[in-house]
Design a protein around this motif. Structure first.
Motif, PDB file in Angstrom:
ATOM      1  N   LEU A  80       7.470   8.471   7.847  1.00 36.89           N
ATOM      2  CA  LEU A  80       6.468   9.099   6.994  1.00 36.89           C
ATOM      3  C   LEU A  80       5.284   9.582   7.811  1.00 36.89           C
ATOM      4  O   LEU A  80       5.018   9.079   8.901  1.00 36.89           O
ATOM      5  N   THR A  81       4.568  10.547   7.274  1.00 28.33           N
ATOM      6  CA  THR A  81       3.273  10.902   7.831  1.00 28.33           C
ATOM      7  C   THR A  81       2.245   9.916   7.284  1.00 28.33           C
ATOM      8  O   THR A  81       2.515   9.178   6.331  1.00 28.33           O
ATOM      9  N   HIS A  82       1.055   9.939   7.861  1.00 28.02           N
ATOM     10  CA  HIS A  82       0.002   9.066   7.358  1.00 28.02           C
ATOM     11  C   HIS A  82      -0.286   9.363   5.891  1.00 28.02           C
ATOM     12  O   HIS A  82      -0.417   8.443   5.068  1.00 28.02           O
ATOM     13  N   ALA A  83      -0.371  10.640   5.541  1.00 21.83           N
ATOM     14  CA  ALA A  83      -0.710  11.020   4.172  1.00 21.83           C
ATOM     15  C   ALA A  83       0.349  10.549   3.181  1.00 21.83           C
ATOM     16  O   ALA A  83       0.028  10.088   2.078  1.00 21.83           O
ATOM     17  N   GLN A  84       1.609  10.662   3.568  1.00 23.49           N
ATOM     18  CA  GLN A  84       2.695  10.237   2.675  1.00 23.49           C
ATOM     19  C   GLN A  84       2.679   8.730   2.461  1.00 23.49           C
ATOM     20  O   GLN A  84       2.827   8.253   1.332  1.00 23.49           O
ATOM     21  N   ALA A  85       2.502   7.982   3.544  1.00 23.92           N
ATOM     22  CA  ALA A  85       2.455   6.526   3.414  1.00 23.92           C
ATOM     23  C   ALA A  85       1.229   6.099   2.627  1.00 23.92           C
ATOM     24  O   ALA A  85       1.302   5.206   1.766  1.00 23.92           O
ATOM     25  N   ALA A  86       0.089   6.739   2.895  1.00 25.32           N
ATOM     26  CA  ALA A  86      -1.139   6.387   2.189  1.00 25.32           C
ATOM     27  C   ALA A  86      -0.996   6.631   0.696  1.00 25.32           C
ATOM     28  O   ALA A  86      -1.469   5.839  -0.125  1.00 25.32           O
ATOM     29  N   ALA A  87      -0.323   7.724   0.326  1.00 23.47           N
ATOM     30  CA  ALA A  87      -0.102   8.021  -1.095  1.00 23.47           C
ATOM     31  C   ALA A  87       0.784   6.954  -1.733  1.00 23.47           C
ATOM     32  O   ALA A  87       0.540   6.518  -2.863  1.00 23.47           O
ATOM     33  N   LYS A  88       1.818   6.535  -0.992  1.00 17.58           N
ATOM     34  CA  LYS A  88       2.716   5.492  -1.497  1.00 17.58           C
ATOM     35  C   LYS A  88       1.951   4.179  -1.713  1.00 17.58           C
ATOM     36  O   LYS A  88       2.113   3.513  -2.737  1.00 17.58           O
ATOM     37  N   PHE A  89       1.111   3.830  -0.747  1.00 18.08           N
ATOM     38  CA  PHE A  89       0.359   2.587  -0.852  1.00 18.08           C
ATOM     39  C   PHE A  89      -0.679   2.649  -1.976  1.00 18.08           C
ATOM     40  O   PHE A  89      -0.868   1.682  -2.712  1.00 18.08           O
ATOM     41  N   SER A  90      -1.334   3.775  -2.110  1.00 18.90           N
ATOM     42  CA  SER A  90      -2.315   3.932  -3.190  1.00 18.90           C
ATOM     43  C   SER A  90      -1.654   3.759  -4.550  1.00 18.90           C
ATOM     44  O   SER A  90      -2.197   3.100  -5.443  1.00 18.90           O
ATOM     45  N   ALA A  91      -0.471   4.364  -4.704  1.00 16.11           N
ATOM     46  CA  ALA A  91       0.251   4.277  -5.976  1.00 16.11           C
ATOM     47  C   ALA A  91       0.645   2.841  -6.300  1.00 16.11           C
ATOM     48  O   ALA A  91       0.742   2.458  -7.468  1.00 16.11           O
ATOM     49  N   ALA A 121       7.369   0.896   4.739  1.00 14.43           N
ATOM     50  CA  ALA A 121       6.447   1.202   3.640  1.00 14.43           C
ATOM     51  C   ALA A 121       6.970   0.621   2.331  1.00 14.43           C
ATOM     52  O   ALA A 121       6.212   0.032   1.542  1.00 14.43           O
ATOM     53  N   ASN A 122       8.274   0.759   2.105  1.00 16.12           N
ATOM     54  CA  ASN A 122       8.868   0.197   0.891  1.00 16.12           C
ATOM     55  C   ASN A 122       8.763  -1.324   0.884  1.00 16.12           C
ATOM     56  O   ASN A 122       8.570  -1.944  -0.162  1.00 16.12           O
ATOM     57  N   GLY A 123       8.886  -1.928   2.068  1.00 17.48           N
ATOM     58  CA  GLY A 123       8.752  -3.377   2.162  1.00 17.48           C
ATOM     59  C   GLY A 123       7.351  -3.833   1.797  1.00 17.48           C
ATOM     60  O   GLY A 123       7.176  -4.865   1.140  1.00 17.48           O
ATOM     61  N   ALA A 124       6.349  -3.060   2.198  1.00 16.82           N
ATOM     62  CA  ALA A 124       4.966  -3.395   1.848  1.00 16.82           C
ATOM     63  C   ALA A 124       4.757  -3.293   0.346  1.00 16.82           C
ATOM     64  O   ALA A 124       4.074  -4.135  -0.257  1.00 16.82           O
ATOM     65  N   VAL A 125       5.361  -2.265  -0.263  1.00 15.51           N
ATOM     66  CA  VAL A 125       5.250  -2.104  -1.717  1.00 15.51           C
ATOM     67  C   VAL A 125       5.926  -3.279  -2.426  1.00 15.51           C
ATOM     68  O   VAL A 125       5.393  -3.822  -3.406  1.00 15.51           O
ATOM     69  N   SER A 126       7.078  -3.692  -1.934  1.00 20.82           N
ATOM     70  CA  SER A 126       7.780  -4.837  -2.530  1.00 20.82           C
ATOM     71  C   SER A 126       6.952  -6.113  -2.418  1.00 20.82           C
ATOM     72  O   SER A 126       6.916  -6.933  -3.338  1.00 20.82           O
ATOM     73  N   LEU A 127       6.279  -6.274  -1.276  1.00 19.62           N
ATOM     74  CA  LEU A 127       5.424  -7.447  -1.087  1.00 19.62           C
ATOM     75  C   LEU A 127       4.291  -7.444  -2.105  1.00 19.62           C
ATOM     76  O   LEU A 127       3.995  -8.477  -2.725  1.00 19.62           O
ATOM     77  N   LYS A 128       3.678  -6.289  -2.309  1.00 25.08           N
ATOM     78  CA  LYS A 128       2.602  -6.184  -3.289  1.00 25.08           C
ATOM     79  C   LYS A 128       3.120  -6.502  -4.684  1.00 25.08           C
ATOM     80  O   LYS A 128       2.466  -7.211  -5.469  1.00 25.08           O
ATOM     81  N   GLN A 129       4.292  -5.993  -5.013  1.00 17.38           N
ATOM     82  CA  GLN A 129       4.874  -6.267  -6.334  1.00 17.38           C
ATOM     83  C   GLN A 129       5.145  -7.756  -6.507  1.00 17.38           C
ATOM     84  O   GLN A 129       4.956  -8.310  -7.587  1.00 17.38           O
ATOM     85  N   ALA A 130       5.552  -8.416  -5.428  1.00 15.37           N
ATOM     86  CA  ALA A 130       5.884  -9.838  -5.508  1.00 15.37           C
ATOM     87  C   ALA A 130       4.649 -10.702  -5.726  1.00 15.37           C
ATOM     88  O   ALA A 130       4.715 -11.723  -6.416  1.00 15.37           O
ATOM     89  N   GLY A 133      -1.222  -9.658  -8.842  1.00 13.81           N
ATOM     90  CA  GLY A 133      -2.633  -9.315  -8.796  1.00 13.81           C
ATOM     91  C   GLY A 133      -3.352  -9.675  -7.515  1.00 13.81           C
ATOM     92  O   GLY A 133      -4.539  -9.412  -7.363  1.00 13.81           O
ATOM     93  N   CYS A 134      -2.651 -10.257  -6.561  1.00 14.34           N
ATOM     94  CA  CYS A 134      -3.258 -10.609  -5.277  1.00 14.34           C
ATOM     95  C   CYS A 134      -3.654  -9.335  -4.526  1.00 14.34           C
ATOM     96  O   CYS A 134      -2.897  -8.366  -4.489  1.00 14.34           O
ATOM     97  N   THR A 135      -4.837  -9.338  -3.935  1.00 13.03           N
ATOM     98  CA  THR A 135      -5.299  -8.183  -3.164  1.00 13.03           C
ATOM     99  C   THR A 135      -4.518  -8.093  -1.858  1.00 13.03           C
ATOM    100  O   THR A 135      -4.466  -9.048  -1.083  1.00 13.03           O
ATOM    101  N   VAL A 136      -3.890  -6.943  -1.635  1.00 11.17           N
ATOM    102  CA  VAL A 136      -3.125  -6.710  -0.410  1.00 11.17           C
ATOM    103  C   VAL A 136      -3.779  -5.557   0.340  1.00 11.17           C
ATOM    104  O   VAL A 136      -3.883  -4.448  -0.178  1.00 11.17           O
ATOM    105  N   THR A 137      -4.227  -5.835   1.558  1.00 14.79           N
ATOM    106  CA  THR A 137      -4.932  -4.836   2.371  1.00 14.79           C
ATOM    107  C   THR A 137      -4.299  -4.746   3.752  1.00 14.79           C
ATOM    108  O   THR A 137      -4.168  -5.755   4.450  1.00 14.79           O
ATOM    109  N   ILE A 138      -3.912  -3.551   4.143  1.00 14.46           N
ATOM    110  CA  ILE A 138      -3.325  -3.322   5.467  1.00 14.46           C
ATOM    111  C   ILE A 138      -4.444  -3.103   6.479  1.00 14.46           C
ATOM    112  O   ILE A 138      -5.356  -2.312   6.246  1.00 14.46           O
ATOM    113  N   THR A 139      -4.365  -3.810   7.604  1.00 15.15           N
ATOM    114  CA  THR A 139      -5.391  -3.688   8.641  1.00 15.15           C
ATOM    115  C   THR A 139      -4.844  -3.122   9.948  1.00 15.15           C
ATOM    116  O   THR A 139      -5.605  -2.904  10.888  1.00 15.15           O
TER     117      THR A 139
END
Length: 210
Positions: A80-91, A121-130, A133-139
């Protein structure tokens, strides 16, 4: 490919739902294109940089679903590009931060997603779903400054996550501890999928193996 949209039903819609589920959509494969399927299509279109984001599955969306890459994906199939991944994470409700407030992959003070593997990126989304309501922030992402290696940040396999109690409790309470990392002694927790969570004290270093 048959163009499908909200209100359609049948084999083509089932095929669509199967493909969307490869991106962790979590849809029932029932062949009915309702509002739930439409919302997942829109999220997918946004994550791939497709235009328009209209929830209608035409040739461009089918191509992106089947190839793993979309319009302007950059870096080839599966990244992914940065913009594509960022959009996925925002969603997905995932935040990100950097000490330099930037996204330049060539600066170690930035947090960049350029070249991030789609599966990571999909793995990060799955982690957030799991964790709900926990705050998930990528650093940390694919920017320079991380350790080299095949399964590295630079190659799109790793993301760093801010160390918060609810995320730590989920990881340590869900996955078995599988030892310590050679070199720095970071405690390791391994998921059934093969993903590896390393506790580096102020953040979680996560390797997405699938």
């Amino acid at each position: 490919m048959v163009t499908v949209r909200n209100g359609n039903s049948g084999a083509a819609v089932k095929a669509l739902q199967v493909q969307l589920n490869k991106y962790n959509a979590g849809l029932a494969v029932d062949g009915a294109f309702g509002s739930g399927t439409e919302s997942k299509v829109k999220a997918f279109q946004q994550s791939k940089g497709l235009n328009p984001v209209d929830g209608i599955v035409g040739p461009a969306t089918w191509e992106a679903l089947l190839s793993g890459s979309g319009s302007g994906s950059g870096g080839g199939s599966g990244t992914l590009t940065h913009a594509q991944a960022a959009a996925k994470f925002s969603a997905a409700g995932i935040g990100w931060t950097s000490s330099g407030g930037c996204s330049d992959r060539n600066s170690r003070t930035c947090t960049s997603f350029d070249g991030l593997r789609t599966s990571s990126a999909n793995g990060a989304v799955s982690l957030k779903q799991a964790v709900g309501g926990c705050t998930v922030t990528i650093t940390g992402g694919t920017e320079t400054g991380h350790s080299a290696g095949t399964y590295s940040h630079a190659n799109g396999y790793k993301l760093d996550f801010q160390h918060v109690a609810c995320l730590t409790n989920y990881i340590t309470g869900t996955f078995p501890r599988t030892g310590e990392r050679a070199g720095d002694g970071a405690p390791l927790y391994t998921a059934p999928s093969g993903n590896i969570y390393a506790d580096e004290g102020n953040h979680w270093d996560v390797t997405f193996m699938n």
